[in-house]
Design an enzyme around this catalytic site. Structure first.
Site, PDB file in Angstrom:
ATOM      1  N   ARG A 145       7.772  -7.819  -2.207  1.00  0.00           N
ATOM      2  CA  ARG A 145       8.307  -6.458  -2.263  1.00  0.00           C
ATOM      3  C   ARG A 145       9.752  -6.374  -1.755  1.00  0.00           C
ATOM      4  O   ARG A 145      10.376  -5.319  -1.812  1.00  0.00           O
ATOM      5  CB  ARG A 145       7.432  -5.505  -1.428  1.00  0.00           C
ATOM      6  CG  ARG A 145       5.987  -5.430  -1.863  1.00  0.00           C
ATOM      7  CD  ARG A 145       5.145  -4.680  -0.829  1.00  0.00           C
ATOM      8  NE  ARG A 145       5.501  -3.278  -0.761  1.00  0.00           N
ATOM      9  CZ  ARG A 145       4.809  -2.292  -1.341  1.00  0.00           C
ATOM     10  NH1 ARG A 145       3.731  -2.563  -2.045  1.00  0.00           N
ATOM     11  NH2 ARG A 145       5.197  -1.051  -1.216  1.00  0.00           N
ATOM     12  N   TYR A 148      12.951  -4.849  -3.523  1.00  0.00           N
ATOM     13  CA  TYR A 148      13.107  -3.386  -3.488  1.00  0.00           C
ATOM     14  C   TYR A 148      13.397  -2.908  -2.068  1.00  0.00           C
ATOM     15  O   TYR A 148      14.386  -2.207  -1.831  1.00  0.00           O
ATOM     16  CB  TYR A 148      11.848  -2.731  -4.025  1.00  0.00           C
ATOM     17  CG  TYR A 148      11.940  -1.229  -4.159  1.00  0.00           C
ATOM     18  CD1 TYR A 148      12.728  -0.648  -5.156  1.00  0.00           C
ATOM     19  CD2 TYR A 148      11.231  -0.380  -3.314  1.00  0.00           C
ATOM     20  CE1 TYR A 148      12.803   0.730  -5.292  1.00  0.00           C
ATOM     21  CE2 TYR A 148      11.302   0.989  -3.442  1.00  0.00           C
ATOM     22  CZ  TYR A 148      12.099   1.546  -4.427  1.00  0.00           C
ATOM     23  OH  TYR A 148      12.184   2.917  -4.559  1.00  0.00           O
ATOM     24  N   LYS A 152      17.105  -1.616  -1.020  1.00  0.00           N
ATOM     25  CA  LYS A 152      17.374  -0.233  -0.610  1.00  0.00           C
ATOM     26  C   LYS A 152      17.980  -0.179   0.791  1.00  0.00           C
ATOM     27  O   LYS A 152      18.832   0.676   1.077  1.00  0.00           O
ATOM     28  CB  LYS A 152      16.075   0.586  -0.662  1.00  0.00           C
ATOM     29  CG  LYS A 152      15.575   0.895  -2.066  1.00  0.00           C
ATOM     30  CD  LYS A 152      16.460   1.914  -2.769  1.00  0.00           C
ATOM     31  CE  LYS A 152      15.836   2.405  -4.061  1.00  0.00           C
ATOM     32  NZ  LYS A 152      16.677   3.397  -4.760  1.00  0.00           N
ATOM     33  N   ARG A 278      -0.148  -0.292   5.412  1.00  0.00           N
ATOM     34  CA  ARG A 278      -1.439   0.291   5.765  1.00  0.00           C
ATOM     35  C   ARG A 278      -1.362   1.806   5.897  1.00  0.00           C
ATOM     36  O   ARG A 278      -2.349   2.503   5.693  1.00  0.00           O
ATOM     37  CB  ARG A 278      -1.944  -0.299   7.092  1.00  0.00           C
ATOM     38  CG  ARG A 278      -2.304  -1.756   7.041  1.00  0.00           C
ATOM     39  CD  ARG A 278      -3.509  -2.036   6.173  1.00  0.00           C
ATOM     40  NE  ARG A 278      -4.650  -1.176   6.504  1.00  0.00           N
ATOM     41  CZ  ARG A 278      -5.760  -1.096   5.783  1.00  0.00           C
ATOM     42  NH1 ARG A 278      -5.879  -1.807   4.671  1.00  0.00           N
ATOM     43  NH2 ARG A 278      -6.758  -0.311   6.149  1.00  0.00           N
TER      44      ARG A 278
END
Length: 315
Positions: A145, A148, A152, A278
């Site tokens: 991940r 991304y 950002k 989570r």
């Protein structure tokens, strides 16, 4: 022409959020350039705007420089769902970093105010809950991940360095889970996944045990928050959280969608993907205080509107 009419560039304007933003800006009497490379955006999201003489659609990739004259820039261009941003992770990083550099360079040249669509993903799998803007995050820099998340985060760094070094007028908004009409049915986001599965009476797939939590903001509320932020004083740069602070488990979301869609879908469980957070919930005290903004559309009403959109789309 209204005295207050602005010329506004929306990158990623053919996407889910961008198309809603273009429509709202036009309703407020602005001249809008919608820019998109249509990797994940869709021309169908903005086709109904083409007859408006103050709307222009441009195919362009923000990893390449752009030369236009505008008053404001909304930088929304980037794949925003794991399925899409992991398809070409190097391209995702380039869109976030090179794209930010190009849009900031443009804003610097023409002295435009610029908004960056950042994300709750900058907080990673948070150790602080709910997440305030002062929290620095808990992010894996080398996970699947990261293209991304870290892209950002780097874009935020660039925005604040341009602000400090060049006195650029910036706005950095951290957008939490948002849903509504114009979502791509194949984007892999949890709301669109569940709705499409429910409407087709297919099993609803939950990754993990369903106890992980998310907060879901209806798109109209999110756009209102972005516009209030952009209209606020230049001293308020953000970052500011924009999202709905009401928290639901993924299992609760699935059951609500099954009920609202009148579906016969069952629920199946699959392993949780790597680095999947989570819990995720925004602390929006700053947005309330500085923008007098908070979401107004509850999850039930928002899901009803979104399910109706997908029913028409699938039909």
């Amino acid at each position: 022409m209204k005295q207050t009419q602005k010329k506004i560039l929306v990158t990623g304007g053919g996407g889910f959020l961008g198309s809603h933003l273009c429509e709202r800006l036009l309703k407020e009497g602005n001249d809008v350039i919608c820019l998109d490379n249509f990797f994940t955006g869709s021309r169908s999201n903005v086709l109904h705007l083409l007859d408006n003489p103050f709307f222009e659609m441009m195919r362009h990739d923000i990893t390449f420089p752009l030369y236009v004259e505008v008053d404001e820039i909304y930088n929304l261009a980037c794949p925003a769902s794991p399925v899409h941003y992991q398809f070409n992770p190097v391209k995702t990083i380039k869109t976030n970093v090179h794209g930010a550099i190009n849009m900031l360079g443009l804003a610097k040249r023409i002295r435009a105010k610029i908004f960056q669509a950042s994300t709750s993903e900058v907080y990673g799998d948070p150790a602080v809950h709910p997440q305030p803007e002062t929290y620095w995050g808990h992010v894996n820099p080398i996970g699947i991940r990261s293209c991304y998340d870290e892209g950002k985060r780097c874009a935020e760094t660039l925005f604040f360095d341009y602000y400090r070094q060049h006195s650029l007028r910036i706005k950095v908004g951290r957008i939490f889970n948002t849903y509504g009409p114009n979502m791509n049915p194949d984007d892999g986001r949890v709301v669109s996944n569940f709705i499409v599965q429910a409407l087709n009476n297919r099993p609803i797939t939950i990754y993990g045990d369903g106890s992980q939590t998310r907060s879901f903001c209806y798109v109209d509320d999110l756009i209102e928050g972005i516009l209030r932020f952009m209209a606020s004083g230049d001293d308020f740069t953000g970052p500011v959280n924009l999202g709905n602070p009401t928290e639901f488990t993924i299992l609760e979301l699935a059951r609500q969608i099954i009920d609202l869609a009148g579906s016969g879908s069952s629920i199946v469980f699959e392993p949780l993907p790597e680095d999947d957070p989570r819990q995720r919930r925004p602390d929006i005290r700053l947005a309330k205080e500085r923008l007098n903004w908070e979401p107004r559309v509850g999850l039930g009403e928002g899901l009803r509107r979104t399910i109706e959109y997908f029913e028409n789309l699938l039909r």
